[in-house]
Motif scaffolding. Structure first.
Motif, PDB file in Angstrom:
ATOM      1  N   ASP A 173      37.354  44.871  45.921  1.00 31.95           N
ATOM      2  CA  ASP A 173      36.801  45.066  44.500  1.00 31.95           C
ATOM      3  C   ASP A 173      35.462  43.717  45.145  1.00 31.95           C
ATOM      4  OD1 ASP A 173      37.421  46.680  42.307  1.00 31.95           O
ATOM      5  OD2 ASP A 173      38.836  45.135  42.360  1.00 31.95           O
ATOM      6  N   HIS A 174      34.298  43.996  44.287  1.00 38.10           N
ATOM      7  CA  HIS A 174      33.601  42.688  44.989  1.00 38.10           C
ATOM      8  C   HIS A 174      34.079  42.049  43.209  1.00 38.10           C
ATOM      9  CE1 HIS A 174      31.326  44.513  47.484  1.00 38.10           C
ATOM     10  NE2 HIS A 174      31.058  45.691  46.748  1.00 38.10           N
ATOM     11  N   VAL A 175      34.212  40.520  44.046  1.00 31.28           N
ATOM     12  CA  VAL A 175      34.008  39.366  42.458  1.00 31.28           C
ATOM     13  C   VAL A 175      33.903  37.933  42.597  1.00 31.28           C
ATOM     14  CG1 VAL A 175      36.729  38.623  41.596  1.00 31.28           C
ATOM     15  CG2 VAL A 175      36.832  40.555  42.439  1.00 31.28           C
ATOM     16  N   ARG A 176      33.396  37.866  41.277  1.00 29.15           N
ATOM     17  CA  ARG A 176      32.736  35.933  42.059  1.00 29.15           C
ATOM     18  C   ARG A 176      33.456  35.642  40.408  1.00 29.15           C
ATOM     19  NH1 ARG A 176      26.547  36.898  41.204  1.00 29.15           N
ATOM     20  NH2 ARG A 176      26.350  37.962  38.544  1.00 29.15           N
ATOM     21  N   GLY A 177      33.625  34.511  40.410  1.00 29.65           N
ATOM     22  CA  GLY A 177      34.659  33.706  40.118  1.00 29.65           C
ATOM     23  C   GLY A 177      36.190  33.192  39.829  1.00 29.65           C
ATOM     24  N   ASP A 178      36.460  32.006  39.458  1.00 27.35           N
ATOM     25  CA  ASP A 178      37.705  32.173  40.043  1.00 27.35           C
ATOM     26  C   ASP A 178      39.353  33.363  40.002  1.00 27.35           C
ATOM     27  OD1 ASP A 178      40.396  30.911  40.077  1.00 27.35           O
ATOM     28  OD2 ASP A 178      39.630  29.210  38.980  1.00 27.35           O
ATOM     29  N   PRO A 179      39.447  33.068  40.937  1.00 28.53           N
ATOM     30  CA  PRO A 179      40.627  34.580  41.402  1.00 28.53           C
ATOM     31  C   PRO A 179      41.246  34.404  39.843  1.00 28.53           C
ATOM     32  CG  PRO A 179      39.768  33.885  43.267  1.00 28.53           C
ATOM     33  CD  PRO A 179      39.311  33.344  42.408  1.00 28.53           C
ATOM     34  N   SER A 180      41.830  33.893  39.581  1.00 24.47           N
ATOM     35  CA  SER A 180      43.210  32.956  38.688  1.00 24.47           C
ATOM     36  C   SER A 180      43.156  32.683  37.156  1.00 24.47           C
ATOM     37  CB  SER A 180      44.097  31.937  39.359  1.00 24.47           C
ATOM     38  OG  SER A 180      43.137  30.162  39.651  1.00 24.47           O
ATOM     39  N   GLY A 181      41.141  33.182  37.162  1.00 22.49           N
ATOM     40  CA  GLY A 181      41.091  32.386  35.940  1.00 22.49           C
ATOM     41  C   GLY A 181      41.264  33.708  34.943  1.00 22.49           C
ATOM     42  N   LEU A 182      41.524  32.722  33.557  1.00 21.53           N
ATOM     43  CA  LEU A 182      42.305  33.400  32.457  1.00 21.53           C
ATOM     44  C   LEU A 182      42.158  34.771  31.959  1.00 21.53           C
ATOM     45  CD1 LEU A 182      43.930  32.561  30.459  1.00 21.53           C
ATOM     46  CD2 LEU A 182      41.916  32.052  28.428  1.00 21.53           C
ATOM     47  N   VAL A 183      40.393  35.044  32.135  1.00 24.18           N
ATOM     48  CA  VAL A 183      39.475  36.561  31.999  1.00 24.18           C
ATOM     49  C   VAL A 183      39.162  36.787  32.743  1.00 24.18           C
ATOM     50  CG1 VAL A 183      37.675  37.287  30.083  1.00 24.18           C
ATOM     51  CG2 VAL A 183      39.296  35.175  29.063  1.00 24.18           C
ATOM     52  N   THR A 184      39.572  38.460  33.075  1.00 26.46           N
ATOM     53  CA  THR A 184      39.621  39.273  34.275  1.00 26.46           C
ATOM     54  C   THR A 184      37.898  40.281  33.844  1.00 26.46           C
ATOM     55  OG1 THR A 184      40.419  39.518  35.397  1.00 26.46           O
ATOM     56  CG2 THR A 184      39.384  40.920  36.094  1.00 26.46           C
ATOM     57  N   LEU A 185      36.411  39.913  33.861  1.00 27.31           N
ATOM     58  CA  LEU A 185      35.305  41.253  33.638  1.00 27.31           C
ATOM     59  C   LEU A 185      35.339  42.099  34.531  1.00 27.31           C
ATOM     60  CD1 LEU A 185      33.357  42.019  30.865  1.00 27.31           C
ATOM     61  CD2 LEU A 185      32.338  40.690  31.989  1.00 27.31           C
ATOM     62  N   VAL A 186      35.307  43.757  34.137  1.00 25.42           N
ATOM     63  CA  VAL A 186      35.036  44.368  34.771  1.00 25.42           C
ATOM     64  C   VAL A 186      33.816  44.837  34.578  1.00 25.42           C
ATOM     65  CG1 VAL A 186      36.040  46.633  36.787  1.00 25.42           C
ATOM     66  CG2 VAL A 186      37.614  44.208  36.141  1.00 25.42           C
ATOM     67  N   GLU A 187      32.780  46.021  35.224  1.00 21.17           N
ATOM     68  CA  GLU A 187      31.868  45.943  35.028  1.00 21.17           C
ATOM     69  C   GLU A 187      31.716  47.477  35.690  1.00 21.17           C
ATOM     70  OE1 GLU A 187      26.999  46.828  34.214  1.00 21.17           O
ATOM     71  OE2 GLU A 187      27.779  44.832  35.319  1.00 21.17           O
ATOM     72  N   PHE A 188      31.937  48.578  35.251  1.00 25.86           N
ATOM     73  CA  PHE A 188      31.441  49.784  36.296  1.00 25.86           C
ATOM     74  C   PHE A 188      29.772  50.027  35.249  1.00 25.86           C
ATOM     75  CE2 PHE A 188      35.526  50.125  35.682  1.00 25.86           C
ATOM     76  CZ  PHE A 188      36.299  51.453  36.667  1.00 25.86           C
ATOM     77  N   GLY A 189      29.003  49.755  36.379  1.00 24.67           N
ATOM     78  CA  GLY A 189      27.178  50.198  35.798  1.00 24.67           C
ATOM     79  C   GLY A 189      26.847  50.599  37.018  1.00 24.67           C
ATOM     80  N   ASP A 190      25.288  51.361  37.175  1.00 24.74           N
ATOM     81  CA  ASP A 190      24.763  51.583  37.261  1.00 24.74           C
ATOM     82  C   ASP A 190      23.353  51.020  37.294  1.00 24.74           C
ATOM     83  OD1 ASP A 190      22.086  53.804  37.782  1.00 24.74           O
ATOM     84  OD2 ASP A 190      23.539  55.628  37.118  1.00 24.74           O
ATOM     85  N   TYR A 191      22.814  50.538  38.501  1.00 23.62           N
ATOM     86  CA  TYR A 191      21.525  49.637  38.901  1.00 23.62           C
ATOM     87  C   TYR A 191      20.330  50.437  38.334  1.00 23.62           C
ATOM     88  CZ  TYR A 191      24.663  46.733  42.264  1.00 23.62           C
ATOM     89  OH  TYR A 191      25.783  46.452  42.649  1.00 23.62           O
ATOM     90  N   GLU A 192      20.475  51.552  37.853  1.00 18.99           N
ATOM     91  CA  GLU A 192      18.813  52.158  37.360  1.00 18.99           C
ATOM     92  C   GLU A 192      19.318  52.902  35.682  1.00 18.99           C
ATOM     93  OE1 GLU A 192      16.143  55.863  38.704  1.00 18.99           O
ATOM     94  OE2 GLU A 192      17.595  55.928  39.147  1.00 18.99           O
ATOM     95  N   CYS A 193      20.399  52.638  34.920  1.00 11.71           N
ATOM     96  CA  CYS A 193      21.000  52.254  33.655  1.00 11.71           C
ATOM     97  C   CYS A 193      19.907  51.157  33.014  1.00 11.71           C
ATOM     98  CB  CYS A 193      21.765  52.510  33.892  1.00 11.71           C
ATOM     99  SG  CYS A 193      22.811  52.433  32.045  1.00 11.71           S
ATOM    100  N   PRO A 194      19.064  51.064  32.077  1.00 14.40           N
ATOM    101  CA  PRO A 194      18.384  50.589  30.965  1.00 14.40           C
ATOM    102  C   PRO A 194      19.617  50.255  30.019  1.00 14.40           C
ATOM    103  CG  PRO A 194      18.175  52.986  30.646  1.00 14.40           C
ATOM    104  CD  PRO A 194      18.978  52.901  32.227  1.00 14.40           C
ATOM    105  N   PHE A 195      20.595  50.422  30.063  1.00 18.61           N
ATOM    106  CA  PHE A 195      21.506  49.802  29.326  1.00 18.61           C
ATOM    107  C   PHE A 195      22.511  48.761  30.559  1.00 18.61           C
ATOM    108  CE2 PHE A 195      20.971  54.177  27.330  1.00 18.61           C
ATOM    109  CZ  PHE A 195      20.748  53.752  26.628  1.00 18.61           C
ATOM    110  N   CYS A 196      22.252  49.113  31.434  1.00 17.32           N
ATOM    111  CA  CYS A 196      22.268  47.966  31.993  1.00 17.32           C
ATOM    112  C   CYS A 196      22.434  46.698  32.555  1.00 17.32           C
ATOM    113  CB  CYS A 196      23.773  48.759  33.456  1.00 17.32           C
ATOM    114  SG  CYS A 196      24.389  50.176  33.073  1.00 17.32           S
ATOM    115  N   GLY A 197      21.348  47.634  32.433  1.00 11.82           N
ATOM    116  CA  GLY A 197      20.167  46.231  32.351  1.00 11.82           C
ATOM    117  C   GLY A 197      20.027  44.962  31.622  1.00 11.82           C
ATOM    118  N   LYS A 198      19.934  46.016  30.336  1.00  9.89           N
ATOM    119  CA  LYS A 198      20.419  45.143  29.009  1.00  9.89           C
ATOM    120  C   LYS A 198      21.983  44.288  29.494  1.00  9.89           C
ATOM    121  CE  LYS A 198      17.032  47.608  26.039  1.00  9.89           C
ATOM    122  NZ  LYS A 198      17.329  48.728  25.239  1.00  9.89           N
TER     123      LYS A 198
END
Length: 181
Positions: free
Chosen positions: A12-37
């Motif tokens: 996966d493409h990950v940024r932030g602390d690998p041992s961070g308390l919270v892992t947030l994963v986004e499934f996204g589409d670069y052209e989706c206006p909702f992803c843009g927001k």
């Protein structure tokens, strides 16, 4: 409540602390206006959480609705081959209205990528399998639209505004959230 399948790994493409308390994963589409927001909201959450957050991005291009989404996803992967995934990711979201071939090539130039290698990777669809694998992961995880977020492995079905996402992250992190602040 859907669970993330598979969990975040080194693919996966990950940024932030690998041992961070919270892992947030986004499934996204670069052209989706909702992803843009959602893009600036996620950036604000990343900034606010600092080393308590590990953020991962997976591609979920919806090519039927967004004709440039697949090109954009493969472009991010081609940039990753040159160590510039997040820089391309950010440019694609910041310029959602300009995702044609000439635009993408300009972004590669702007980032200082080896443009010949980048173009070859795109034209040969070198990273199409990676994009398909991300999309398959989304399908296994119950994703049917974008953006879809997972917090510590569980899908967030609420709004993607700062307050709602923050609240869901605090709930998902449990009692240790404020202990490390």
């Amino acid at each position: 409540m859907s669970e993330l399948i598979p969990p975040v790994t080194s693919r996966d493409h990950v940024r932030g602390d690998p041992s961070g308390l919270v892992t947030l994963v986004e499934f996204g589409d670069y052209e989706c206006p909702f992803c843009g927001k959602a893009y600036p909201v996620i950036q604000a959450v990343e900034e606010a959480l600092g080393d308590r957050l590990r953020f991962a991005y997976r591609h979920f291009p919806i090519a039927d609705a967004h004709p440039h989404a697949l090109l954009a996803a493969e472009s991010a992967e081609a940039a990753d081959a040159q160590g510039m995934f997040w820089e391309m990711h950010d440019l694609l979201y910041e310029h959602q209205d300009a995702l044609t071939w000439p635009d993408i090539m300009q972004y590669a130039t702007t980032l200082g990528l080896d443009v010949e290698e980048f173009e070859r990777d795109i034209r040969t669809h070198r990273f199409a399998a990676k994009v398909r694998a991300d999309r398959h992961s989304g399908a296994l995880s119950g994703v049917n639209g974008t953006p879809t977020l997972f917090i510590n492995g569980f899908r967030h079905d609420g709004p993607v505004d700062f307050d709602s996402l923050w609240s869901a992250i605090v709930d998902g992190a449990g009692a240790g959230f404020y202990g490390g602040a």
